[in-house]
Motif scaffolding. Structure first.
Motif, PDB file in Angstrom:
ATOM      1  N   ARG A 231      13.185   4.118   3.756  1.00 27.28           N
ATOM      2  CA  ARG A 231      13.132   5.575   3.641  1.00 27.28           C
ATOM      3  C   ARG A 231      11.773   5.971   3.108  1.00 27.28           C
ATOM      4  O   ARG A 231      11.143   5.206   2.371  1.00 27.28           O
ATOM      5  CB  ARG A 231      14.235   6.069   2.697  1.00 27.28           C
ATOM      6  N   PRO A 232      11.300   7.171   3.450  1.00 22.91           N
ATOM      7  CA  PRO A 232       9.986   7.596   2.963  1.00 22.91           C
ATOM      8  C   PRO A 232       9.988   7.713   1.442  1.00 22.91           C
ATOM      9  O   PRO A 232      10.944   8.227   0.848  1.00 22.91           O
ATOM     10  CB  PRO A 232       9.756   8.960   3.608  1.00 22.91           C
ATOM     11  N   CYS A 233       8.916   7.221   0.812  1.00 24.97           N
ATOM     12  CA  CYS A 233       8.789   7.352  -0.631  1.00 24.97           C
ATOM     13  C   CYS A 233       7.306   7.475  -0.975  1.00 24.97           C
ATOM     14  O   CYS A 233       6.452   7.177  -0.162  1.00 24.97           O
ATOM     15  CB  CYS A 233       9.434   6.174  -1.364  1.00 24.97           C
ATOM     16  N   ILE A 234       7.037   7.937  -2.192  1.00 26.21           N
ATOM     17  CA  ILE A 234       5.669   8.147  -2.644  1.00 26.21           C
ATOM     18  C   ILE A 234       5.539   7.651  -4.072  1.00 26.21           C
ATOM     19  O   ILE A 234       6.531   7.532  -4.787  1.00 26.21           O
ATOM     20  CB  ILE A 234       5.275   9.636  -2.582  1.00 26.21           C
TER      21      ILE A 234
ATOM     22  N   GLY B 250      -1.188   9.920   3.862  1.00 22.46           N
ATOM     23  CA  GLY B 250      -1.702   8.668   3.322  1.00 22.46           C
ATOM     24  C   GLY B 250      -0.967   8.238   2.061  1.00 22.46           C
ATOM     25  O   GLY B 250      -1.026   7.086   1.661  1.00 22.46           O
ATOM     26  N   LYS B 251      -0.210   9.141   1.374  1.00 26.28           N
ATOM     27  CA  LYS B 251       0.523   8.795   0.156  1.00 26.28           C
ATOM     28  C   LYS B 251       1.955   8.385   0.430  1.00 26.28           C
ATOM     29  O   LYS B 251       2.671   8.030  -0.475  1.00 26.28           O
ATOM     30  CB  LYS B 251       0.525   9.986  -0.795  1.00 26.28           C
ATOM     31  N   ILE B 252       2.443   8.505   1.676  1.00 27.57           N
ATOM     32  CA  ILE B 252       3.840   8.207   1.991  1.00 27.57           C
ATOM     33  C   ILE B 252       3.938   6.765   2.474  1.00 27.57           C
ATOM     34  O   ILE B 252       3.167   6.322   3.312  1.00 27.57           O
ATOM     35  CB  ILE B 252       4.383   9.173   3.064  1.00 27.57           C
ATOM     36  N   THR B 253       4.918   6.041   1.926  1.00 26.53           N
ATOM     37  CA  THR B 253       5.220   4.692   2.386  1.00 26.53           C
ATOM     38  C   THR B 253       6.727   4.638   2.585  1.00 26.53           C
ATOM     39  O   THR B 253       7.412   5.647   2.435  1.00 26.53           O
ATOM     40  CB  THR B 253       4.721   3.647   1.356  1.00 26.53           C
ATOM     41  N   TYR B 254       7.277   3.470   2.913  1.00 21.72           N
ATOM     42  CA  TYR B 254       8.711   3.351   3.138  1.00 21.72           C
ATOM     43  C   TYR B 254       9.277   2.315   2.179  1.00 21.72           C
ATOM     44  O   TYR B 254       8.694   1.248   1.975  1.00 21.72           O
ATOM     45  CB  TYR B 254       8.995   2.975   4.596  1.00 21.72           C
ATOM     46  N   CYS B 255      10.415   2.665   1.561  1.00 26.22           N
ATOM     47  CA  CYS B 255      11.011   1.817   0.532  1.00 26.22           C
ATOM     48  C   CYS B 255      12.492   1.586   0.837  1.00 26.22           C
ATOM     49  O   CYS B 255      13.155   2.426   1.431  1.00 26.22           O
ATOM     50  CB  CYS B 255      10.897   2.505  -0.840  1.00 26.22           C
ATOM     51  N   GLY B 256      13.012   0.476   0.314  1.00 28.45           N
ATOM     52  CA  GLY B 256      14.445   0.211   0.344  1.00 28.45           C
ATOM     53  C   GLY B 256      14.941  -0.244   1.704  1.00 28.45           C
ATOM     54  O   GLY B 256      14.199  -0.403   2.653  1.00 28.45           O
ATOM     55  N   ASP B 257      16.267  -0.423   1.737  1.00 28.13           N
ATOM     56  CA  ASP B 257      16.934  -0.839   2.957  1.00 28.13           C
ATOM     57  C   ASP B 257      18.090   0.119   3.182  1.00 28.13           C
ATOM     58  O   ASP B 257      19.023   0.152   2.364  1.00 28.13           O
ATOM     59  CB  ASP B 257      17.446  -2.274   2.830  1.00 28.13           C
TER      60      ASP B 257
ATOM     61  N   ASP C 202      18.383   8.964  -9.389  1.00 29.76           N
ATOM     62  CA  ASP C 202      18.029  10.394  -9.527  1.00 29.76           C
ATOM     63  C   ASP C 202      16.552  10.595  -9.267  1.00 29.76           C
ATOM     64  O   ASP C 202      16.137  11.534  -8.567  1.00 29.76           O
ATOM     65  CB  ASP C 202      18.366  10.902 -10.933  1.00 29.76           C
ATOM     66  N   ARG C 203      15.758   9.735  -9.854  1.00 33.76           N
ATOM     67  CA  ARG C 203      14.310   9.855  -9.675  1.00 33.76           C
ATOM     68  C   ARG C 203      13.931   9.615  -8.212  1.00 33.76           C
ATOM     69  O   ARG C 203      13.118  10.337  -7.644  1.00 33.76           O
ATOM     70  CB  ARG C 203      13.592   8.866 -10.580  1.00 33.76           C
ATOM     71  N   LEU C 204      14.535   8.628  -7.593  1.00 35.71           N
ATOM     72  CA  LEU C 204      14.247   8.330  -6.201  1.00 35.71           C
ATOM     73  C   LEU C 204      14.627   9.505  -5.307  1.00 35.71           C
ATOM     74  O   LEU C 204      13.847   9.914  -4.433  1.00 35.71           O
ATOM     75  CB  LEU C 204      14.998   7.064  -5.765  1.00 35.71           C
ATOM     76  N   TYR C 205      15.797  10.094  -5.527  1.00 32.99           N
ATOM     77  CA  TYR C 205      16.210  11.254  -4.729  1.00 32.99           C
ATOM     78  C   TYR C 205      15.300  12.444  -4.995  1.00 32.99           C
ATOM     79  O   TYR C 205      14.971  13.214  -4.090  1.00 32.99           O
ATOM     80  CB  TYR C 205      17.667  11.611  -4.992  1.00 32.99           C
ATOM     81  N   GLY C 206      14.870  12.584  -6.228  1.00 30.51           N
ATOM     82  CA  GLY C 206      13.930  13.658  -6.550  1.00 30.51           C
ATOM     83  C   GLY C 206      12.623  13.482  -5.805  1.00 30.51           C
ATOM     84  O   GLY C 206      12.055  14.437  -5.271  1.00 30.51           O
ATOM     85  N   LEU C 207      12.145  12.258  -5.754  1.00 24.82           N
ATOM     86  CA  LEU C 207      10.900  11.979  -5.039  1.00 24.82           C
ATOM     87  C   LEU C 207      11.061  12.210  -3.539  1.00 24.82           C
ATOM     88  O   LEU C 207      10.160  12.735  -2.884  1.00 24.82           O
ATOM     89  CB  LEU C 207      10.449  10.546  -5.308  1.00 24.82           C
ATOM     90  N   MET C 208      12.208  11.828  -3.029  1.00 17.56           N
ATOM     91  CA  MET C 208      12.465  12.055  -1.606  1.00 17.56           C
ATOM     92  C   MET C 208      12.493  13.548  -1.309  1.00 17.56           C
ATOM     93  O   MET C 208      11.954  14.000  -0.290  1.00 17.56           O
ATOM     94  CB  MET C 208      13.787  11.395  -1.195  1.00 17.56           C
ATOM     95  N   GLU C 209      13.101  14.308  -2.189  1.00 14.56           N
ATOM     96  CA  GLU C 209      13.149  15.757  -1.998  1.00 14.56           C
ATOM     97  C   GLU C 209      11.746  16.355  -2.042  1.00 14.56           C
ATOM     98  O   GLU C 209      11.399  17.215  -1.231  1.00 14.56           O
ATOM     99  CB  GLU C 209      14.027  16.406  -3.066  1.00 14.56           C
ATOM    100  N   ILE C 210      10.916  15.867  -2.947  1.00 17.09           N
ATOM    101  CA  ILE C 210       9.529  16.344  -3.021  1.00 17.09           C
ATOM    102  C   ILE C 210       8.813  16.040  -1.712  1.00 17.09           C
ATOM    103  O   ILE C 210       8.135  16.898  -1.146  1.00 17.09           O
ATOM    104  CB  ILE C 210       8.790  15.686  -4.204  1.00 17.09           C
ATOM    105  N   ALA C 211       8.976  14.814  -1.234  1.00 22.06           N
ATOM    106  CA  ALA C 211       8.311  14.419   0.015  1.00 22.06           C
ATOM    107  C   ALA C 211       8.796  15.273   1.182  1.00 22.06           C
ATOM    108  O   ALA C 211       7.996  15.719   2.007  1.00 22.06           O
ATOM    109  CB  ALA C 211       8.547  12.937   0.296  1.00 22.06           C
TER     110      ALA C 211
END
Length: 149
Positions: free
Chosen positions: A125-128, A115-122, A6-15
């Protein structure tokens, strides 16, 4: 779904929302830049038309027999129009400076966000990074503050 998902999807939505907001801001700045360019062009045409009108007025005055006063008339017209011409030149320079400033702001804001966006997981995917201590927001408490803001 787990709380972590949930938190990860929330962060993705924010990004994603921030990317949309940045894109809208960039489009708005591009439109503003185009408007400034059109305004500069319009002012340039106005200055040229003013110069042409001034020359034509002087020619008519001379042709009508004011040869003796023509020198003073030309000087008076030049004196009268000089502040306007200087102001128009200043406006053109100001518009160019404003455009340069807008470009710097857009560049800074884009790099600041990107500069705050990186990529996570397999798959990647963009994450912050988020500031968990800042709390949760939104009707469903699914929004977080980006770390560093």
């Amino acid at each position: 779904m787990s709380a972590e998902e949930d938190r990860l999807y929330g962060l993705m939505e924010i990004a994603e929302r921030q990317q949309v907001a940045v894109q809208a801001a960039l489009e708005g700045l591009a439109a503003e830049r185009e408007a400034l360019a059109r305004e500069r062009e319009r002012l340039g045409r106005a200055v040229a038309a003013l110069g042409q009108g001034t020359r034509q007025a002087v020619r008519v005055a001379v042709a009508e027999g004011f040869a003796g006063a023509a020198g003073k008339g030309v000087e008076a017209v030049q004196v009268a129009t000089q502040p306007l011409l200087e102001e128009l030149a200043g406006m053109t320079e100001g518009a160019a400076r404003a455009e340069a400033a807008l470009r710097r702001v857009v560049s800074w804001a884009s790099w600041r966000l990107l500069g705050k966006i990186t990529y996570c997981g397999d798959p990647a995917r963009p994450c912050i990074a988020v500031d968990e201590s800042a709390g949760k927001f939104g009707a469903n408490s699914d929004y977080r503050v980006i770390k560093g803001y």
